[in-house]
Design a protein around this motif. Structure first.
Motif, mmCIF file in Angstrom:
data_model
loop_
_atom_site.group_PDB
_atom_site.id
_atom_site.type_symbol
_atom_site.label_atom_id
_atom_site.label_comp_id
_atom_site.label_asym_id
_atom_site.label_seq_id
_atom_site.Cartn_x
_atom_site.Cartn_y
_atom_site.Cartn_z
ATOM 1 N N ARG A 73 16.093 6.308 -0.051
ATOM 2 C CA ARG A 73 14.824 6.644 0.254
ATOM 3 C C ARG A 73 14.456 7.422 -0.918
ATOM 4 N N LYS A 74 15.477 8.535 -2.340
ATOM 5 C CA LYS A 74 15.187 9.351 -3.448
ATOM 6 C C LYS A 74 14.772 8.943 -4.088
ATOM 7 N N ASP A 75 14.839 7.538 -3.899
ATOM 8 C CA ASP A 75 14.197 6.818 -5.553
ATOM 9 C C ASP A 75 12.843 6.427 -5.682
ATOM 10 N N LEU A 76 12.168 6.444 -6.430
ATOM 11 C CA LEU A 76 10.870 6.277 -6.983
ATOM 12 C C LEU A 76 10.773 4.659 -6.270
ATOM 13 N N VAL A 77 9.416 4.536 -5.680
ATOM 14 C CA VAL A 77 9.619 3.263 -5.018
ATOM 15 C C VAL A 77 8.568 2.677 -6.190
ATOM 16 N N LYS A 78 8.728 2.502 -7.435
ATOM 17 C CA LYS A 78 8.365 1.063 -8.587
ATOM 18 C C LYS A 78 9.634 1.253 -8.915
ATOM 19 N N THR A 79 10.901 1.829 -8.603
ATOM 20 C CA THR A 79 12.059 1.148 -9.412
ATOM 21 C C THR A 79 13.050 0.227 -8.457
ATOM 22 N N TYR A 80 11.790 -0.395 -6.934
ATOM 23 C CA TYR A 80 12.292 -0.831 -5.529
ATOM 24 C C TYR A 80 11.634 -2.463 -5.987
ATOM 25 N N SER A 81 12.595 -3.401 -5.287
ATOM 26 C CA SER A 81 11.884 -4.838 -6.116
ATOM 27 C C SER A 81 10.542 -5.132 -4.509
ATOM 28 N N GLY A 82 10.416 -5.906 -5.138
ATOM 29 C CA GLY A 82 9.392 -6.727 -4.416
ATOM 30 C C GLY A 82 9.508 -6.580 -2.792
ATOM 31 N N GLY A 83 10.827 -7.141 -2.916
ATOM 32 C CA GLY A 83 11.656 -6.845 -0.764
ATOM 33 C C GLY A 83 11.526 -5.737 0.129
ATOM 34 N N MET A 84 11.990 -4.264 -1.061
ATOM 35 C CA MET A 84 12.620 -3.627 -0.697
ATOM 36 C C MET A 84 10.918 -2.622 -0.805
ATOM 37 N N ALA A 137 0.621 -1.069 -0.434
ATOM 38 C CA ALA A 137 -0.052 -0.033 0.449
ATOM 39 C C ALA A 137 1.235 1.230 -0.314
ATOM 40 N N LEU A 138 1.604 1.712 -1.254
ATOM 41 C CA LEU A 138 2.320 2.437 -1.142
ATOM 42 C C LEU A 138 1.958 3.137 -2.459
ATOM 43 N N TYR A 139 2.383 4.769 -2.488
ATOM 44 C CA TYR A 139 2.738 5.385 -3.858
ATOM 45 C C TYR A 139 3.333 5.023 -4.518
ATOM 46 N N ASP A 140 3.218 4.219 -5.879
ATOM 47 C CA ASP A 140 4.525 3.854 -6.697
ATOM 48 C C ASP A 140 5.368 5.055 -7.721
ATOM 49 N N ASP A 141 4.720 6.352 -7.810
ATOM 50 C CA ASP A 141 5.242 7.386 -8.812
ATOM 51 C C ASP A 141 6.343 8.237 -8.124
ATOM 52 N N VAL A 142 5.387 8.246 -6.871
ATOM 53 C CA VAL A 142 7.279 8.592 -5.707
ATOM 54 C C VAL A 142 7.813 8.622 -5.198
ATOM 55 N N SER A 143 9.104 9.221 -4.475
ATOM 56 C CA SER A 143 9.766 8.091 -4.244
ATOM 57 C C SER A 143 9.726 7.732 -2.168
ATOM 58 N N ALA A 144 10.473 7.155 -2.068
ATOM 59 C CA ALA A 144 10.355 6.752 -0.575
ATOM 60 C C ALA A 144 10.398 7.749 0.574
ATOM 61 N N GLN A 145 10.814 8.641 0.679
ATOM 62 C CA GLN A 145 10.886 9.458 1.504
ATOM 63 C C GLN A 145 9.483 9.991 1.295
#
Ligand code: ADP
Ligand code: MG
Lengths: 305, 435
Positions: free
Chosen positions: A126-137, A84-92
């Protein structure tokens, strides 16, 4: 303490929870173990006040949970089953957004965000977009986003689904640390290994009913036997069946023998004999008393059915 | 309220991060508006300078006045001479004019024969030769020529009447009838009987010394005095009309898109996360509503300012009232988007239905071409659309420069539509399919 009292919840086509009562002590790591469709998520959705029960009531720290009791939510952290996260913005940015609803002072929120990012090992990214993360991240961030307001109760709905072993271990460590710091954790899963490893108390749920509850020790004691050795039937094992009688009682099944070992017989002796008879190890399987076995015993099905 | 504002801030942060949404909201409409602006020629509607070879073989005053009228019509360029083989400029005759059209040098030829207004005919007779390759241009040209001739009919009308009566009743009794009719008319309308019986003697030209006799009496019977009463200061009528319509259509697309963000939030589980925070469902709905209305206002204001930059639309003299009608329009469009979100189950469903409804509402509501061009039963449906009332409001404000009182009905209707649609949506939301 979380008190679940006689909860029934039905959907048009199914009774998802049927008269469920549980009591969860503070500081415990409580597991809700059951196969898909058992009603685990429904229970979580009731606990966060998203759903309302048809019957019964839920008390969290003595307060009744309802869709209107917004104040109670400040004490609850919730890790949804989905990411449950917004994919198009960063983790931060995700953490800033989800943290903004808890009346936390800006500078304190900032500290908490850094703290959580470090705790789940994502500070560098933290500055990377969530959609670039792996499933585990994503799964780890999913947990971090639930901890920003430092809640007393943490509800995790299958938080490790689809996660690589490394991230899974990181998540286990994180949750165990939180529990040791005093958080009460409710953890749903359909992996018995997870429940066995993490939880000090476990409820097994199936088709909306609690079929067993207790510590791991208490639960396996419900099994009518301690250990069993399963021997696949083949030419050799059938031929040497009687040579194994010394080790215990052998039951005949369709495709295997089940050996209930006599008390005090060391397994090493048994395996020596097997080797001596020329029976391959692959046709021998040790059944430890597990939750899986208990579930099988209670329902006649496996957890993964 | 604090939570709602925080949720609105959230919406804006996500919106700004979404470059595609940003582009669709602001850049694409500008590009499309610019393209349509260029296609429709910007400053004025209608064609200019359709080439018409012209031969006047008649010496009658009516032929002269038709020639003059056509000469001053901007839409046609009257060609009376051409350069022949020896490059000497010569006047067209009916043969050379026809050849000129066949060569493709003119779109059509109009020949006024010597007997344009014959004793035996009931009306005017001209010859028209054309090249059918450009049908629309031809239709317009015919329309212009017919209109010009018709405008001269007022002057001919009494003569034609008299000729017809004499033809049917015979010269004697016909003449008597005509004289008695003339007496009757002159009594009622206070005109000289001579003027009725022999208008061509004095009526055509030079009214300066005969004003008291009202020589233009018959011409006045039919003449259409064109005076633009409203929008006199509108520098760019086409753009003023259509930018509002296009803007509304883009607004509906934007708001449908952002209203359905609820589906994405539900699918990802973010809705659960939000509701597990100290946030209620109704706060989420309100935040979406507020965000969409404010985004709608921003988008409309932006597009009108673009209209001002590109097409010189006078948005500023009446800016406050424009803002009022823009806000009402945004509220109504948001209601529409929320209704789609309430009834559909997925983003795909919503965008499918949304596109269908938006395109039909835009065409019926007059975003693409004026409602008055449409059949009457369609015009009935036009008045049921948000687009119609918004555009009407924009035009009132920009064109007539009216005050707040005149746009109150529009604002009322738009808010009424919004309220109605919202009630329907809330009932649907309460059923709990969405969240
Ligand atoms: N919103 C819903 N509408 C209808 N049925 C539902 C809904 N949510 C869950 N169910 C049903 O309730 C049962 C329990 O589902 P769930 O709580 O999600 O199980 P679990 O999380 O243990 O896999 C399932 O049969 C599921 O199909
Ligand atoms: Mg589940």
């Amino acid at each position: 303490m979380i008190q679940i009292k006689n909860i029934t919840k039905s959907f048009p086509s199914v009774v998802a929870l049927n008269d469920v009562s549980l009591e969860i002590q503070d500081r415990s790591f409580y597991g809700l173990l059951g196969p898909n469709g058992a009603g685990k998520t429904t229970m979580m959705n009731l606990l966060i006040g998203y759903l309302q029960p048809d019957k019964g009531e839920l008390l969290i720290g003595g307060q009744k949970q309802t869709p209107e009791n917004l104040n109670l939510r400040k004490n609850i952290g919730f890790v949804p089953q989905t990411i449950a996260l917004y994919d198009d913005v960063s983790a931060q940015t995700n953490l800033e957004i989800f943290g903004s609803f808890f009346d936390i002072k800006t500078n304190i929120l900032k500290e908490r965000i850094d703290e959580q990012l470090n705790a789940v090992g994502l500070f560098e990214r933290r500055k990377d977009l969530v959609k670039t993360y792996s499933g585990g991240m994503k799964r780890r961030l999913n947990i971090a986003a639930s901890m920003l307001h430092n809640p007393e109760y943490l509800l995790c709905d299958e938080p490790t689904v689809g996660v690589d072993p490394q991230s899974r271990n990181a998540i286990f460590d994180l949750l165990q640390k939180l529990n040791s710091e005093g958080k009460t954790i409710i953890y749903t899963t359909h992996y018995m290994e997870e429940a066995e490893r993490l939880c000090d108390k476990i409820a097994i749920i199936d088709s909306g009913k609690i079929i067993a509850e207790g510590t791991l020790g208490e639960l396996v004691e419900k099994l009518p036997y301690d250990e069993a050795i399963i021997i696949t039937k083949n030419k050799q094992t059938i031929q040497h069946r009687n040579s194994l009688n010394d080790f215990g009682v052998i039951l005949d099944h369709d495709d295997h023998f089940e050996l209930k070992p006599n008390n005090g017989i060391p397994l090493s002796k048994f395996f020596e004999k097997i080797e001596h008879l020329g029976i391959g190890y692959q046709s021998v399987e040790l059944h430890k008393p597990t939750l899986e076995a208990l579930f099988l015993h209670l329902t006649g099905r496996t957890l993964r059915d | 309220m604090k939570q709602i504002l925080r949720l609105v801030v959230k919406e804006y942060r996500l919106f700004i991060a979404d470059k595609v949404a940003l582009g669709l909201t602001f850049i694409v409409p500008v590009i499309l508006t610019a393209i349509f602006g260029a296609v429709f020629g910007g400053t004025s509607a209608g064609p200019r300078g359709i080439r018409l070879a012209f031969v006047n073989e008649s010496s009658s005053p009516i032929a002269t006045s038709i020639e003059e009228a056509l000469d001053t019509t901007k839409a046609v360029r009257l060609l009376k001479t051409f350069r022949g083989e020896n490059t000497i400029e010569q006047k067209f005759d009916s043969l050379s004019a026809k050849e000129y059209v066949q060569k493709g040098s003119a779109s059509a030829a109009l020949i006024i024969p010597a007997d344009i207004f014959s004793d035996t005919s009931l009306g005017l007779k001209v010859k028209f030769f054309y090249d059918p390759k450009n049908d629309i241009e031809m239709q317009m040209l015919k329309g212009i020529v017919q209109r010009t001739m018709y405008s001269q009919l007022g002057n001919l009308f009494p003569q034609m009447m008299q000729k017809q009566t004499e033809k049917f009743l015979g010269a004697d009794s016909g003449g008597l009838f005509n004289r008695e009719m003339a007496l009757l008319i002159s009594e009622y309308f206070e005109v000289d009987t001579n003027l009725i019986l022999h208008p061509n003697l004095m009526a055509w030209r030079d009214s300066s010394e005969t004003t008291s006799d009202r020589p233009d009496f018959f011409a006045d019977l039919i003449r259409i005095d064109e005076t633009q009463l409203v929008g006199q200061k509108v520098t760019n009528p086409w753009a003023t009309r259509s930018v509002g319509g296009w803007a509304m259509m883009f607004l509906l697309f934007t708001l449908t898109g952002s209203a359905t963000s609820l589906f994405d939030e539900k699918k990802s589980g973010v809705v659960l996360r939000l509701l597990a925070s100290p946030i209620s469902r109704i706060q989420i709905l309100w935040s979406k509503y507020l965000f969409n209305v404010s985004l709608g206002v921003v988008q409309l204001v932006f597009l009108f300012i673009v209209g001002w930059l590109m097409f010189d639309i006078n948005v500023f003299p009446n800016f406050f009232n424009l803002l009022l009608i823009i806000t009402a329009a945004a509220i109504a469009c948001t209601a529409f988007g929320m209704m789609l979100a309430a009834f559909c189950r997925t983003t795909q469903q919503a965008s499918g239905w949304g596109t269908l409804l938006i395109l039909s509402m835009s065409s019926i509501g007059g975003a693409w071409f004026p409602v008055s061009f449409m059949p009457e039963y369609i015009q009935f449906f036009s008045k049921l659309t948000i687009i119609y009332w918004s555009m009407d409001g924009f035009l009132e404000v920009l064109w007539r420069g009216v005050g707040i009182l005149s746009i109150l009905p529009n604002i009322g209707i738009l808010l009424g539509i919004a309220a109605l649609v919202n009630v329907v949506s809330v009932i649907q939301f309460k059923k709990g399919h969405v969240f």
